[in-house]
Motif scaffolding. Structure first.
Motif, mmCIF file in Angstrom:
data_model
loop_
_atom_site.group_PDB
_atom_site.id
_atom_site.type_symbol
_atom_site.label_atom_id
_atom_site.label_comp_id
_atom_site.label_asym_id
_atom_site.label_seq_id
_atom_site.Cartn_x
_atom_site.Cartn_y
_atom_site.Cartn_z
ATOM 1 N N LYS A 22 12.334 -21.694 -8.979
ATOM 2 C CA LYS A 22 12.915 -20.204 -9.580
ATOM 3 C C LYS A 22 11.436 -19.626 -9.776
ATOM 4 C CE LYS A 22 15.310 -18.743 -13.548
ATOM 5 N NZ LYS A 22 14.099 -17.671 -13.992
ATOM 6 N N ALA A 23 10.283 -19.943 -10.435
ATOM 7 C CA ALA A 23 9.091 -19.363 -10.473
ATOM 8 C C ALA A 23 8.422 -18.734 -9.370
ATOM 9 C CB ALA A 23 8.056 -20.067 -11.321
ATOM 10 N N ALA A 24 8.349 -19.508 -8.314
ATOM 11 C CA ALA A 24 7.829 -18.685 -6.893
ATOM 12 C C ALA A 24 8.694 -17.844 -6.491
ATOM 13 C CB ALA A 24 8.015 -19.980 -5.964
ATOM 14 N N THR A 25 10.139 -17.903 -6.658
ATOM 15 C CA THR A 25 11.121 -16.836 -6.206
ATOM 16 C C THR A 25 10.701 -15.607 -6.991
ATOM 17 O OG1 THR A 25 12.544 -18.418 -5.370
ATOM 18 C CG2 THR A 25 13.239 -16.316 -5.677
ATOM 19 N N GLU A 26 10.659 -15.747 -8.403
ATOM 20 C CA GLU A 26 10.708 -14.606 -9.079
ATOM 21 C C GLU A 26 9.387 -13.933 -8.925
ATOM 22 O OE1 GLU A 26 11.851 -15.370 -13.107
ATOM 23 O OE2 GLU A 26 13.789 -15.451 -12.762
ATOM 24 N N PHE A 27 8.251 -14.794 -8.865
ATOM 25 C CA PHE A 27 7.044 -13.748 -8.646
ATOM 26 C C PHE A 27 6.947 -13.436 -7.123
ATOM 27 C CE2 PHE A 27 2.334 -13.916 -7.978
ATOM 28 C CZ PHE A 27 1.736 -13.324 -8.909
ATOM 29 N N SER A 28 7.589 -13.977 -6.356
ATOM 30 C CA SER A 28 7.600 -13.189 -4.957
ATOM 31 C C SER A 28 8.230 -11.783 -5.290
ATOM 32 C CB SER A 28 8.375 -14.057 -3.866
ATOM 33 O OG SER A 28 8.560 -13.286 -2.773
ATOM 34 N N PHE A 29 9.461 -11.772 -5.886
ATOM 35 C CA PHE A 29 10.142 -10.521 -6.234
ATOM 36 C C PHE A 29 9.215 -9.430 -6.564
ATOM 37 C CE2 PHE A 29 14.539 -12.491 -6.535
ATOM 38 C CZ PHE A 29 14.711 -12.633 -5.218
ATOM 39 N N PHE A 30 8.495 -9.910 -7.623
ATOM 40 C CA PHE A 30 7.819 -9.175 -8.739
ATOM 41 C C PHE A 30 6.451 -8.568 -7.607
ATOM 42 C CE2 PHE A 30 9.467 -11.067 -12.682
ATOM 43 C CZ PHE A 30 9.915 -9.768 -13.054
ATOM 44 N N LEU A 31 5.915 -9.426 -7.132
ATOM 45 C CA LEU A 31 4.636 -9.132 -6.132
ATOM 46 C C LEU A 31 5.035 -8.185 -5.145
ATOM 47 C CD1 LEU A 31 1.732 -9.619 -5.321
ATOM 48 C CD2 LEU A 31 2.629 -11.567 -4.118
ATOM 49 N N ALA A 32 6.483 -8.125 -4.690
ATOM 50 C CA ALA A 32 6.806 -7.223 -3.635
ATOM 51 C C ALA A 32 6.966 -5.926 -4.063
ATOM 52 C CB ALA A 32 8.533 -7.356 -3.163
ATOM 53 N N ILE A 33 6.630 -5.509 -5.443
ATOM 54 C CA ILE A 33 6.928 -4.150 -5.701
ATOM 55 C C ILE A 33 5.531 -3.524 -5.482
ATOM 56 C CG2 ILE A 33 7.061 -2.641 -7.920
ATOM 57 C CD1 ILE A 33 8.843 -4.958 -8.946
ATOM 58 N N PRO A 34 4.272 -3.789 -5.877
ATOM 59 C CA PRO A 34 2.943 -3.294 -5.515
ATOM 60 C C PRO A 34 2.971 -3.396 -4.074
ATOM 61 C CG PRO A 34 2.653 -5.329 -6.606
ATOM 62 C CD PRO A 34 4.051 -5.042 -6.935
ATOM 63 N N THR A 35 3.046 -4.548 -3.355
ATOM 64 C CA THR A 35 2.841 -4.824 -1.917
ATOM 65 C C THR A 35 3.592 -3.890 -1.138
ATOM 66 O OG1 THR A 35 2.367 -7.148 -2.438
ATOM 67 C CG2 THR A 35 2.910 -6.438 -0.148
ATOM 68 N N LEU A 36 4.865 -3.573 -1.213
ATOM 69 C CA LEU A 36 5.733 -2.785 -0.376
ATOM 70 C C LEU A 36 5.566 -1.603 -0.723
ATOM 71 C CD1 LEU A 36 8.980 -4.638 -0.348
ATOM 72 C CD2 LEU A 36 6.977 -5.022 1.206
ATOM 73 N N LEU A 37 5.419 -0.969 -1.993
ATOM 74 C CA LEU A 37 4.847 0.228 -2.481
ATOM 75 C C LEU A 37 3.756 0.825 -1.774
ATOM 76 C CD1 LEU A 37 5.791 0.548 -6.193
ATOM 77 C CD2 LEU A 37 7.176 1.775 -4.403
ATOM 78 N N ALA A 38 2.632 -0.081 -1.738
ATOM 79 C CA ALA A 38 1.509 0.361 -1.217
ATOM 80 C C ALA A 38 1.492 0.488 0.319
ATOM 81 C CB ALA A 38 0.499 -0.716 -1.409
ATOM 82 N N ALA A 39 2.351 -0.475 1.080
ATOM 83 C CA ALA A 39 2.469 -0.388 2.587
ATOM 84 C C ALA A 39 3.370 0.873 2.842
ATOM 85 C CB ALA A 39 3.428 -1.709 2.853
ATOM 86 N N THR A 40 4.513 1.225 2.117
ATOM 87 C CA THR A 40 5.241 2.390 2.301
ATOM 88 C C THR A 40 4.454 3.462 2.230
ATOM 89 O OG1 THR A 40 7.178 1.165 1.581
ATOM 90 C CG2 THR A 40 7.110 3.535 1.705
ATOM 91 N N ALA A 41 3.609 3.571 1.171
ATOM 92 C CA ALA A 41 2.953 4.959 0.923
ATOM 93 C C ALA A 41 1.707 5.016 1.962
ATOM 94 C CB ALA A 41 2.071 5.069 -0.591
ATOM 95 N N TYR A 42 0.882 4.043 2.255
ATOM 96 C CA TYR A 42 -0.261 3.922 3.258
ATOM 97 C C TYR A 42 0.404 4.393 4.782
ATOM 98 C CZ TYR A 42 -3.754 2.339 6.387
ATOM 99 O OH TYR A 42 -4.618 2.514 7.363
ATOM 100 N N SER A 43 1.594 4.002 5.045
ATOM 101 C CA SER A 43 2.275 4.334 6.408
ATOM 102 C C SER A 43 2.683 5.574 6.662
ATOM 103 C CB SER A 43 3.474 3.268 6.632
ATOM 104 O OG SER A 43 4.144 3.438 7.981
ATOM 105 N N VAL A 44 3.466 6.001 5.455
ATOM 106 C CA VAL A 44 3.966 7.542 5.500
ATOM 107 C C VAL A 44 2.580 8.481 5.470
ATOM 108 C CG1 VAL A 44 5.220 9.079 4.441
ATOM 109 C CG2 VAL A 44 6.146 6.890 4.626
ATOM 110 N N ILE A 45 1.852 8.235 4.763
ATOM 111 C CA ILE A 45 0.706 9.315 4.805
ATOM 112 C C ILE A 45 -0.094 9.212 5.963
ATOM 113 C CG2 ILE A 45 -1.768 9.665 3.425
ATOM 114 C CD1 ILE A 45 -0.394 8.605 0.983
ATOM 115 N N LYS A 46 -0.367 8.068 6.598
ATOM 116 C CA LYS A 46 -1.156 7.968 7.790
ATOM 117 C C LYS A 46 -0.351 8.450 9.051
ATOM 118 C CE LYS A 46 -3.752 4.573 10.496
ATOM 119 N NZ LYS A 46 -3.886 3.154 11.010
ATOM 120 N N GLU A 47 0.916 8.176 9.027
ATOM 121 C CA GLU A 47 1.721 8.641 10.019
ATOM 122 C C GLU A 47 2.568 10.058 9.929
ATOM 123 O OE1 GLU A 47 1.207 7.260 12.920
ATOM 124 O OE2 GLU A 47 0.298 5.351 12.131
#
Length: 277
Positions: free
Chosen positions: A186-211
């Motif tokens: 449960k802890a591993a799954t929930e931390f994965s969810f929370f960690l997705a927020i900064p990780t995916l936000l950064a990946a999305t912003a970087y890709s859109v700006i770069k391309e």
């Protein structure tokens, strides 16, 4: 709006949402789905990353109360400060390595066959981790995300870096990595969810700006359709997964990955499906 592109956007959005938070690789599924739909140009590659915003919003909505608590206590509550710092620490390994090797990874690994191999290898790791979890029932020492230390967060962050390889699965790497490092399921799954927020936000912003040169205002409706489909499907998936892990392990996902990987390799080898590179 081109109705064919709109339909492809919906399909890709659903694929993103249903696979982003399961240990089966959303990137791998998007590459394969894009190959089948002939949706593989530069605009499509940016689209695949941009629609992650819909999946992120689904997690943020599901955990809106906790996110509000963290933001409200970030200046004065040591518990919330510790949690926020752990997220930053876990985010850094993938962010740094992704920035350094993103071009090489896209050039050599964003293709169906490498993804299929990553599916199978990742499945074997999941099977091994689940067997270890059952034979060493006392291996998990961390019951909740608030019990994690900075070192625990760094270990999960290093595991997440393996997900830079398409087909590995960001969720799979962080959840299974977390379990191997002592977190409860449960802890591993929930931390994965929370960690997705900064990780995916950064990946999305970087890709859109770069391309951004490959995009135009005419693409916004397609991005909106794909993002909405990703939000709806991700929301359903997150709710379902939280219920699922209360009484199941991840073995079924491992076997799915093996079968799916073998199907891709076999269809490519015999020429039954012309996977786009």
């Amino acid at each position: 709006m081109d109705i064919i592109f709109a339909l492809k956007a919906v399909i890709m959005g659903l694929v993103e949402g249903f696979t982003e938070f399961l240990p089966i690789s959303s990137t791998g599924h998007l590459i394969l789905a894009g190959s089948l739909l002939n949706f593989t140009d530069e605009r499509a590659k940016v689209f695949d990353i941009a629609i992650q915003a819909g999946a992120i919003l689904a997690v943020m909505w599901e955990y809106r109360a906790r996110i509000g608590t963290v933001l409200g206590g970030i200046a004065s509550d040591p518990r919330q400060q510790k949690f926020a710092l752990n997220l930053v620490v876990a985010f850094l390994p993938a962010a740094i390595l992704g920035f350094l090797f993103n071009k090489a990874i896209k050039a050599h690994l964003f293709a169906p066959l490498p993804v299929a191999l990553a599916f199978i290898v990742g499945a074997l790791v999941i099977l091994w981790a689940e067997r270890r979890h059952k034979t060493l029932p006392g291996a998990h020492r961390i019951e909740t995300v608030d019990d994690m230390s900075m070192i625990d967060a760094l270990k999960v962050g290093c595991a997440q870096a393996f997900a830079l390889i398409p087909g590995t699965s960001r969720s799979g790497a962080t959840i299974i990595g977390g379990m191997l490092f002592g977190l409860s399921r449960k802890a591993a799954t929930e931390f994965s969810f929370f960690l997705a927020i900064p990780t995916l936000l950064a990946a999305t912003a970087y890709s859109v700006i770069k391309e951004r040169a490959a995009l135009s205002a005419a693409d916004l409706p397609l991005f909106g359709i794909g993002g909405l489909a990703a939000f709806a499907s991700a929301f359903l998936c997150v709710r379902w997964l939280l219920r699922y892990i209360s009484s199941h392990d991840f073995t079924a996902f491992a076997w799915y990955r093996i079968v799916f990987g073998i199907v891709v390799i076999a269809t490519a080898h015999f020429g039954w499906v012309m996977w786009a590179e």
